[in-house]
Design an enzyme around this catalytic site. Sequence first.
Site, PDB file in Angstrom:
ATOM      1  N   ARG A 137      13.540   4.376  12.330  1.00  0.00           N
ATOM      2  CA  ARG A 137      12.257   5.092  12.430  1.00  0.00           C
ATOM      3  C   ARG A 137      11.493   4.649  13.695  1.00  0.00           C
ATOM      4  O   ARG A 137      12.106   4.229  14.654  1.00  0.00           O
ATOM      5  CB  ARG A 137      11.468   4.870  11.127  1.00  0.00           C
ATOM      6  CG  ARG A 137      12.216   5.431   9.902  1.00  0.00           C
ATOM      7  CD  ARG A 137      11.462   5.207   8.611  1.00  0.00           C
ATOM      8  NE  ARG A 137      10.184   5.923   8.615  1.00  0.00           N
ATOM      9  CZ  ARG A 137       9.236   5.738   7.699  1.00  0.00           C
ATOM     10  NH1 ARG A 137       9.433   4.891   6.705  1.00  0.00           N
ATOM     11  NH2 ARG A 137       8.109   6.419   7.770  1.00  0.00           N
ATOM     12  N   ARG A 143       4.286  11.000  -1.840  1.00  0.00           N
ATOM     13  CA  ARG A 143       4.181  10.716  -0.401  1.00  0.00           C
ATOM     14  C   ARG A 143       5.518  10.988   0.301  1.00  0.00           C
ATOM     15  O   ARG A 143       6.573  10.514  -0.131  1.00  0.00           O
ATOM     16  CB  ARG A 143       3.705   9.283  -0.168  1.00  0.00           C
ATOM     17  CG  ARG A 143       4.773   8.237  -0.090  1.00  0.00           C
ATOM     18  CD  ARG A 143       4.240   6.839   0.116  1.00  0.00           C
ATOM     19  NE  ARG A 143       4.052   6.482   1.501  1.00  0.00           N
ATOM     20  CZ  ARG A 143       4.302   5.273   1.996  1.00  0.00           C
ATOM     21  NH1 ARG A 143       4.745   4.304   1.210  1.00  0.00           N
ATOM     22  NH2 ARG A 143       4.104   5.015   3.252  1.00  0.00           N
ATOM     23  N   ALA A 182       3.254  -0.915   4.633  1.00  0.00           N
ATOM     24  CA  ALA A 182       2.726  -0.931   6.013  1.00  0.00           C
ATOM     25  C   ALA A 182       2.357  -2.342   6.474  1.00  0.00           C
ATOM     26  O   ALA A 182       2.382  -2.628   7.680  1.00  0.00           O
ATOM     27  CB  ALA A 182       1.517  -0.009   6.118  1.00  0.00           C
ATOM     28  N   ASN A 216       8.147  -5.540  -1.214  1.00  0.00           N
ATOM     29  CA  ASN A 216       8.082  -4.445  -0.248  1.00  0.00           C
ATOM     30  C   ASN A 216       6.632  -4.418   0.237  1.00  0.00           C
ATOM     31  O   ASN A 216       5.765  -3.856  -0.433  1.00  0.00           O
ATOM     32  CB  ASN A 216       8.466  -3.109  -0.885  1.00  0.00           C
ATOM     33  CG  ASN A 216       8.466  -1.981   0.151  1.00  0.00           C
ATOM     34  OD1 ASN A 216       7.939  -2.146   1.262  1.00  0.00           O
ATOM     35  ND2 ASN A 216       9.047  -0.850  -0.204  1.00  0.00           N
ATOM     36  N   PRO A 261       0.788  -1.230   0.000  1.00  0.00           N
ATOM     37  CA  PRO A 261       0.000   0.000   0.000  1.00  0.00           C
ATOM     38  C   PRO A 261       0.823   1.285   0.000  1.00  0.00           C
ATOM     39  O   PRO A 261       1.844   1.378   0.671  1.00  0.00           O
ATOM     40  CB  PRO A 261      -0.829  -0.105   1.289  1.00  0.00           C
ATOM     41  CG  PRO A 261      -0.176  -1.143   2.106  1.00  0.00           C
ATOM     42  CD  PRO A 261       0.494  -2.085   1.159  1.00  0.00           C
ATOM     43  N   ASN A 262       0.319   2.225  -0.765  1.00  0.00           N
ATOM     44  CA  ASN A 262       0.841   3.598  -0.853  1.00  0.00           C
ATOM     45  C   ASN A 262       2.150   3.722  -1.619  1.00  0.00           C
ATOM     46  O   ASN A 262       2.637   4.836  -1.833  1.00  0.00           O
ATOM     47  CB  ASN A 262       0.994   4.224   0.546  1.00  0.00           C
ATOM     48  CG  ASN A 262      -0.328   4.258   1.290  1.00  0.00           C
ATOM     49  OD1 ASN A 262      -1.301   4.786   0.764  1.00  0.00           O
ATOM     50  ND2 ASN A 262      -0.387   3.684   2.478  1.00  0.00           N
ATOM     51  N   HIS A 318      12.916  -2.431   1.762  1.00  0.00           N
ATOM     52  CA  HIS A 318      12.320  -1.194   2.276  1.00  0.00           C
ATOM     53  C   HIS A 318      13.147  -0.024   1.764  1.00  0.00           C
ATOM     54  O   HIS A 318      14.376  -0.021   1.905  1.00  0.00           O
ATOM     55  CB  HIS A 318      12.276  -1.185   3.809  1.00  0.00           C
ATOM     56  CG  HIS A 318      11.399  -2.274   4.327  1.00  0.00           C
ATOM     57  ND1 HIS A 318      10.042  -2.248   4.180  1.00  0.00           N
ATOM     58  CD2 HIS A 318      11.700  -3.457   4.909  1.00  0.00           C
ATOM     59  CE1 HIS A 318       9.537  -3.359   4.671  1.00  0.00           C
ATOM     60  NE2 HIS A 318      10.524  -4.113   5.111  1.00  0.00           N
ATOM     61  N   TYR A 356      10.890   9.069   1.497  1.00  0.00           N
ATOM     62  CA  TYR A 356      10.941   8.092   0.409  1.00  0.00           C
ATOM     63  C   TYR A 356      11.585   8.619  -0.875  1.00  0.00           C
ATOM     64  O   TYR A 356      11.729   7.862  -1.839  1.00  0.00           O
ATOM     65  CB  TYR A 356       9.519   7.576   0.116  1.00  0.00           C
ATOM     66  CG  TYR A 356       8.906   6.888   1.313  1.00  0.00           C
ATOM     67  CD1 TYR A 356       9.426   5.678   1.768  1.00  0.00           C
ATOM     68  CD2 TYR A 356       7.852   7.454   2.021  1.00  0.00           C
ATOM     69  CE1 TYR A 356       8.901   5.049   2.887  1.00  0.00           C
ATOM     70  CE2 TYR A 356       7.308   6.828   3.137  1.00  0.00           C
ATOM     71  CZ  TYR A 356       7.837   5.635   3.568  1.00  0.00           C
ATOM     72  OH  TYR A 356       7.320   5.007   4.668  1.00  0.00           O
ATOM     73  N   GLU A 361      13.094  -9.175   0.948  1.00  0.00           N
ATOM     74  CA  GLU A 361      12.280  -8.051   1.417  1.00  0.00           C
ATOM     75  C   GLU A 361      13.047  -6.747   1.172  1.00  0.00           C
ATOM     76  O   GLU A 361      14.247  -6.686   1.422  1.00  0.00           O
ATOM     77  CB  GLU A 361      12.051  -8.250   2.919  1.00  0.00           C
ATOM     78  CG  GLU A 361      11.273  -7.169   3.605  1.00  0.00           C
ATOM     79  CD  GLU A 361      11.228  -7.382   5.131  1.00  0.00           C
ATOM     80  OE1 GLU A 361      12.129  -8.058   5.680  1.00  0.00           O
ATOM     81  OE2 GLU A 361      10.309  -6.853   5.758  1.00  0.00           O
TER      82      GLU A 361
HETATM   83  C1  DQA Z   1       8.336   1.032   3.690  1.00  0.00           C
HETATM   84  C2  DQA Z   1       8.463   1.229   5.192  1.00  0.00           C
HETATM   85  C3  DQA Z   1       7.129   0.961   5.892  1.00  0.00           C
HETATM   86  O1  DQA Z   1       7.262   1.146   7.282  1.00  0.00           O
HETATM   87  C4  DQA Z   1       6.065   1.913   5.366  1.00  0.00           C
HETATM   88  O2  DQA Z   1       4.815   1.611   5.965  1.00  0.00           O
HETATM   89  C5  DQA Z   1       5.985   1.926   3.887  1.00  0.00           C
HETATM   90  C6  DQA Z   1       7.214   1.868   3.101  1.00  0.00           C
HETATM   91  C7  DQA Z   1       9.635   1.424   2.949  1.00  0.00           C
HETATM   92  O3  DQA Z   1       9.744   1.068   1.790  1.00  0.00           O
HETATM   93  O4  DQA Z   1      10.499   2.107   3.523  1.00  0.00           O
HETATM   94  O5  DQA Z   1       4.908   2.112   3.325  1.00  0.00           O
HETATM   95  O6  DQA Z   1       8.096  -0.336   3.422  1.00  0.00           O
END
Ligand code: DQA
Length: 143
Positions: A106, A17, A76, A73, A9-10, A99, A22, A97
């Site tokens: 964080r 965002r 959330a 990835n 998501p997002n 990020h 990011y 994985e």
């Molecule tokens: C994320 C880190 C997560 O905590 C966050 O909710 C994201 C992006 C990252 O790519 O840094 O949506 O996965």
Amino acid sequence: MKFLVLNGPNLNMLGIREPGIYGKSTFSDLLNLLEETAREEGLELEQYQSNHEGCLVDKIQEAYGKVDGIVINPAAYTHTSVAILDALKAVSIPAVEVHISDVDAREPFRQISYPGLACIKTIKGQGLDGYRQAILYLKQYLS
Ligand code: DQA
């Protein structure tokens, strides 16, 4: 070799965002980077982004028997999803994985990863290049 790149998501909002966290690159920049990496490495690559947990679970299940490696990835859902963890365990496809941000630096709730428990490696805090690194790692792991 066929890889599936999954984004949660997002992540479709990259560039808009929280650019301080990011970066300014957009989701379409990420797709270009994935395509370029796949071309350079001679890989077949499918990408999928969803804002819905069940859709990501469905995609992981559909990958069974069809995909050699997964780059994920979970965004959330990283910090909440036992369902994505179980799906990765169910298909037993090697997964890395990614990020974009350094989740360890964080909020404390971002330091827990459920899907990460089923992954052979986690790459964090490398920006979009983390996806390229994940693809290269998986390719080497499977060769
Ligand atoms: C994320 C880190 C997560 O905590 C966050 O909710 C994201 C992006 C990252 O790519 O840094 O949506 O996965």
